[in-house]
Design a protein around this motif. Structure first.
Motif, PDB file in Angstrom:
ATOM      1  N   SER A 143       0.848  -1.208   0.000  1.00  0.00           N
ATOM      2  CA  SER A 143       0.000   0.000   0.000  1.00  0.00           C
ATOM      3  C   SER A 143       0.876   1.248   0.000  1.00  0.00           C
ATOM      4  CB  SER A 143      -0.926   0.002   1.215  1.00  0.00           C
ATOM      5  OG  SER A 143      -1.826  -1.096   1.184  1.00  0.00           O
ATOM      6  N   LEU A 144       1.956   1.208   0.776  1.00  0.00           N
ATOM      7  CA  LEU A 144       2.911   2.319   0.770  1.00  0.00           C
ATOM      8  C   LEU A 144       3.572   2.458  -0.596  1.00  0.00           C
ATOM      9  CD1 LEU A 144       4.541   1.737   4.268  1.00  0.00           C
ATOM     10  CD2 LEU A 144       3.279   3.778   3.587  1.00  0.00           C
ATOM     11  N   PHE A 145       3.890   1.333  -1.227  1.00  0.00           N
ATOM     12  CA  PHE A 145       4.445   1.344  -2.580  1.00  0.00           C
ATOM     13  C   PHE A 145       3.504   2.094  -3.521  1.00  0.00           C
ATOM     14  CE2 PHE A 145       5.721  -1.701  -6.299  1.00  0.00           C
ATOM     15  CZ  PHE A 145       6.364  -0.641  -6.943  1.00  0.00           C
ATOM     16  N   LEU A 146       2.206   1.807  -3.415  1.00  0.00           N
ATOM     17  CA  LEU A 146       1.236   2.467  -4.278  1.00  0.00           C
ATOM     18  C   LEU A 146       1.135   3.959  -3.972  1.00  0.00           C
ATOM     19  CD1 LEU A 146      -0.927   2.113  -6.493  1.00  0.00           C
ATOM     20  CD2 LEU A 146      -2.602   1.940  -4.646  1.00  0.00           C
ATOM     21  N   ALA A 167       2.551  -2.275  -8.387  1.00  0.00           N
ATOM     22  CA  ALA A 167       2.165  -2.127  -6.979  1.00  0.00           C
ATOM     23  C   ALA A 167       0.823  -2.797  -6.709  1.00  0.00           C
ATOM     24  CB  ALA A 167       2.110  -0.645  -6.602  1.00  0.00           C
ATOM     25  N   LEU A 168      -0.140  -2.604  -7.609  1.00  0.00           N
ATOM     26  CA  LEU A 168      -1.457  -3.222  -7.441  1.00  0.00           C
ATOM     27  C   LEU A 168      -1.371  -4.737  -7.537  1.00  0.00           C
ATOM     28  CD1 LEU A 168      -3.756  -0.848  -9.544  1.00  0.00           C
ATOM     29  CD2 LEU A 168      -3.793  -1.165  -7.064  1.00  0.00           C
ATOM     30  N   THR A 169      -0.546  -5.229  -8.444  1.00  0.00           N
ATOM     31  CA  THR A 169      -0.403  -6.678  -8.600  1.00  0.00           C
ATOM     32  C   THR A 169       0.168  -7.310  -7.334  1.00  0.00           C
ATOM     33  OG1 THR A 169      -0.078  -6.448 -10.999  1.00  0.00           O
ATOM     34  CG2 THR A 169       0.681  -8.497  -9.972  1.00  0.00           C
ATOM     35  N   LEU A 170       1.236  -6.726  -6.805  1.00  0.00           N
ATOM     36  CA  LEU A 170       1.827  -7.251  -5.574  1.00  0.00           C
ATOM     37  C   LEU A 170       0.830  -7.198  -4.421  1.00  0.00           C
ATOM     38  CD1 LEU A 170       5.373  -5.616  -5.817  1.00  0.00           C
ATOM     39  CD2 LEU A 170       4.827  -8.046  -6.081  1.00  0.00           C
ATOM     40  N   ALA A 171       0.114  -6.082  -4.314  1.00  0.00           N
ATOM     41  CA  ALA A 171      -0.833  -5.902  -3.207  1.00  0.00           C
ATOM     42  C   ALA A 171      -1.972  -6.907  -3.276  1.00  0.00           C
ATOM     43  CB  ALA A 171      -1.373  -4.482  -3.209  1.00  0.00           C
ATOM     44  N   THR A 172      -2.524  -7.129  -4.480  1.00  0.00           N
ATOM     45  CA  THR A 172      -3.671  -8.034  -4.600  1.00  0.00           C
ATOM     46  C   THR A 172      -3.272  -9.500  -4.477  1.00  0.00           C
ATOM     47  OG1 THR A 172      -3.471  -7.892  -7.017  1.00  0.00           O
ATOM     48  CG2 THR A 172      -5.076  -6.446  -5.963  1.00  0.00           C
ATOM     49  N   LEU A 176      -6.560 -10.353  -1.350  1.00  0.00           N
ATOM     50  CA  LEU A 176      -7.534 -10.078  -2.405  1.00  0.00           C
ATOM     51  C   LEU A 176      -8.271  -8.767  -2.174  1.00  0.00           C
ATOM     52  CD1 LEU A 176      -9.051 -13.652  -2.911  1.00  0.00           C
ATOM     53  CD2 LEU A 176      -7.584 -12.403  -4.498  1.00  0.00           C
ATOM     54  N   ASP A 177      -8.513  -8.414  -0.901  1.00  0.00           N
ATOM     55  CA  ASP A 177      -9.267  -7.188  -0.647  1.00  0.00           C
ATOM     56  C   ASP A 177      -8.475  -5.930  -0.991  1.00  0.00           C
ATOM     57  OD1 ASP A 177      -7.679  -6.569   1.802  1.00  0.00           O
ATOM     58  OD2 ASP A 177      -8.776  -8.249   2.646  1.00  0.00           O
ATOM     59  N   ASN A 178      -7.194  -6.089  -1.307  1.00  0.00           N
ATOM     60  CA  ASN A 178      -6.421  -4.930  -1.757  1.00  0.00           C
ATOM     61  C   ASN A 178      -6.819  -4.471  -3.152  1.00  0.00           C
ATOM     62  OD1 ASN A 178      -4.884  -4.432   0.513  1.00  0.00           O
ATOM     63  ND2 ASN A 178      -3.239  -5.811  -0.096  1.00  0.00           N
ATOM     64  N   ILE A 179      -7.772  -5.169  -3.763  1.00  0.00           N
ATOM     65  CA  ILE A 179      -8.303  -4.715  -5.044  1.00  0.00           C
ATOM     66  C   ILE A 179      -8.918  -3.321  -4.898  1.00  0.00           C
ATOM     67  CG2 ILE A 179     -10.588  -5.742  -4.692  1.00  0.00           C
ATOM     68  CD1 ILE A 179      -8.592  -5.550  -8.008  1.00  0.00           C
ATOM     69  N   PHE A 180      -9.282  -2.952  -3.671  1.00  0.00           N
ATOM     70  CA  PHE A 180      -9.868  -1.625  -3.463  1.00  0.00           C
ATOM     71  C   PHE A 180      -8.840  -0.506  -3.561  1.00  0.00           C
ATOM     72  CE2 PHE A 180     -12.969  -4.472  -1.586  1.00  0.00           C
ATOM     73  CZ  PHE A 180     -14.128  -3.998  -2.190  1.00  0.00           C
ATOM     74  N   GLY A 432     -14.647   3.560   0.023  1.00  0.00           N
ATOM     75  CA  GLY A 432     -14.875   2.347  -0.762  1.00  0.00           C
ATOM     76  C   GLY A 432     -14.638   1.085   0.042  1.00  0.00           C
ATOM     77  N   ARG A 433     -13.537   1.040   0.756  1.00  0.00           N
ATOM     78  CA  ARG A 433     -13.194  -0.150   1.537  1.00  0.00           C
ATOM     79  C   ARG A 433     -14.157  -0.340   2.701  1.00  0.00           C
ATOM     80  NH1 ARG A 433      -8.464  -3.261   1.700  1.00  0.00           N
ATOM     81  NH2 ARG A 433      -8.116  -4.328   3.680  1.00  0.00           N
ATOM     82  N   THR A 434     -14.461   0.735   3.401  1.00  0.00           N
ATOM     83  CA  THR A 434     -15.344   0.645   4.567  1.00  0.00           C
ATOM     84  C   THR A 434     -16.745   0.217   4.178  1.00  0.00           C
ATOM     85  OG1 THR A 434     -14.088   2.377   5.713  1.00  0.00           O
ATOM     86  CG2 THR A 434     -16.302   1.918   6.520  1.00  0.00           C
ATOM     87  N   ILE A 435     -17.300   0.800   3.124  1.00  0.00           N
ATOM     88  CA  ILE A 435     -18.669   0.472   2.715  1.00  0.00           C
ATOM     89  C   ILE A 435     -18.760  -0.976   2.259  1.00  0.00           C
ATOM     90  CG2 ILE A 435     -20.448   0.953   0.979  1.00  0.00           C
ATOM     91  CD1 ILE A 435     -19.564   3.907   1.134  1.00  0.00           C
TER      92      ILE A 435
END
Length: 483
Positions: A143-146, A167-172, A176-180, A432-435
């Motif tokens: 997330s910091l990378f992004l 960054a998104l690829t590594l995070a997801t 999986l919830d890092n798709i947000f 987005g993540r919270t909802i």
């Protein structure tokens, strides 16, 4: 030299937790099982590593990223969990440094730069996670990378497509919830480039991100998985998940302390300790039917969750959603959002958990509902643990208050482009993540941790802007022109 000092402090402080308070965590059994199967040549599987079975799986709890990371470290270190902890701490520290590098492109004030660095060192909500063999540390790191890549994109007035997609690829692949994290990326694309160009750049990132997942989906089809998508609850032995029962619990659970009695034993086939509170039932008919089903479950403790019983739970959950749509879609999610953010008892990875024999699940639930007698008794019995929890809660509520203030501040008193940008990407990600989590029943406070770095950086720069009239080298003070 400043970078070296900050890096050393970030790594050193977290290593203290790793060395003196190591833990594996609740999902370790799944991660380690998949990692062992990878090392024995079976690949991503939840089969018993000691057996000859090798049944393919989607990826354990999330994608296969963290399992593969453990396997890689184990390969070189003779199955050392401490090596896993140290390695993920090193990765985390490096991405903290990279984020500071991106911030320094905007801010030349040494005091502010060093202050943000110290915040990265001691942030109470983030500092203790490396002691676990769990996904949280790497999830925060990527997330910091992004964040760094989005800041550098703003500086260059052009989205860094390849780096952001990486960054998104590594995070997801870690969670999986890092798709947000795609939400702040989309905001960044439109903010810098406007709608048309921003859409095209965002589409390119989406294609690059989907490449690795597309290949993984092809693998899942080839090995004939029952579903190319992961289930909500992963069974450690790879058996069928009780999705109907999970669906029913989502009709009433609104805080994490209701989960121990209803969910914690299910994926271990432990049904004897299932305990459902009376307010879970919306009418007496439902209560009678649910208690009958649970009674049947307790008779087969230790055996797989019967599909016939699971289907009955699913039917009851469907009826409940149909008859009480307002409560299911509006009232319960609002309660979850409030309780997720307002919970003052979370440890956030610290070794300050009060043991179950000192604070039962029912006690935790009563405490969460404001029972002061229990709170006072436990504070007296566990003063140091209670104090550390109090420090975490105070810091979290302070950040929440300052974040809310900063959000309004960017529209009222600041013209700084950097701060407005950070406010938009942070707020969009938070909402987005919270909802999503509130609607789908994933509302434990640990799911908030990847939001925290966004909030902390935004708040720090907002406070600096407010109390310093010369926001040095910020970013032109006006919104960037569209390409």
């Amino acid at each position: 030299m400043n970078f070296f000092i900050i890096f050393f402090l970030i790594f050193f402080v977290r290593t203290i937790f790793v060395v003196f308070f190591p833990e594996t965590g609740g999902d370790y059994e799944i991660y380690s099982r998949v990692a062992k199967n990878i090392l024995k040549g079976c690949g991503v599987s939840l089969s018993d590593p000691l057996s000859n079975d090798c049944v393919p799986h989607f990826g354990g709890n999330h994608g296969p990223g963290y399992d593969a990371f453990i396997a890689l470290v184990w390969y070189f270190t003779d199955y050392s969990n401490n090596a896993v902890r140290i390695t993920q701490t090193l990765i985390y520290s490096l991405f903290c440094l990279y984020t500071l590098y991106a911030i320094q492109k905007f801010i030349k004030n040494k005091i502010l730069f060093f202050s943000i660095g110290i915040l990265f060192v001691i942030s109470p909500l983030l500092v203790a996670w490396p002691r676990y063999v769990q996904t949280e540390t790497l999830a925060i790191a990527f997330s910091l990378f992004l964040i760094a890549e989005l800041l550098l994109s703003l500086k260059e007035n052009k989205i860094r497509v390849i780096n952001v997609a990486l960054a998104l690829t590594l995070a997801t692949w870690i969670r999986l919830d890092n798709i947000f994290l795609t939400i702040p990326v989309a905001v960044c694309c439109f903010y810098i480039h406007g709608f048309k160009t921003g859409f095209l750049r965002g589409l390119t990132i989406a294609i690059l991100l989907s490449t690795s997942w597309g290949l993984w989906t092809v693998r899942n089809v080839i090995v004939d998985l029952p579903s190319v998508f992961p289930s909500n609850m992963i069974m450690p032995d790879g058996s069928r998940s009780p999705l109907g029962y999970l669906s029913w619990t989502k009709t009433w659970i609104t805080q994490e302390y209701e989960k121990p009695g209803s969910l914690w034993g299910i994926n271990r086939k432990n049904y004897k300790n299932i305990s459902i509170p009376n307010y879970a039932f919306y009418d007496n008919k439902e209560k009678i039917e649910i208690e009958k089903l649970i009674s049947e479950l307790k008779k087969i403790d230790g055996l797989p969750f019967p599909e016939e019983i699971d289907n009955k739970f699913k039917l009851l959950s469907d009826i409940k959603r149909k008859n009480y749509p307002l409560k299911y879609w509006i009232v319960n999610p609002i309660k979850r959002i409030y309780r997720m953010w307002a919970n003052p008892f979370s440890s956030f990875g610290w070794p300050n958990e009060i043991p179950s024999d000192g604070l039962s699940h029912s006690d935790r639930l009563l405490a969460a509902k404001g029972n002061l007698n229990i709170l006072f008794l436990k504070v007296k019995k566990y003063p140091y643990r209670a104090i550390s929890k109090g420090v975490n809660a105070f810091y979290k509520f302070t950040i929440m208050f300052l974040f809310t203030y900063s959000f309004f501040f960017i529209f009222i008193k600041t013209e700084d482009n950097l701060i407005k940008f950070l406010g938009l990407i942070s707020t969009s990600y938070l909402l987005g993540r919270t909802i999503f989590f509130s609607i789908n029943g994933y509302f434990e406070t640990r799911y908030l941790i990847t939001i925290i770095p966004f909030m902390e950086i935004f708040v720090a720069l907002c406070l600096y802007d407010k109390f310093n009239n010369k926001f040095i080298n910020s970013s032109q003070g006006q919104r960037l022109n569209h390409n």
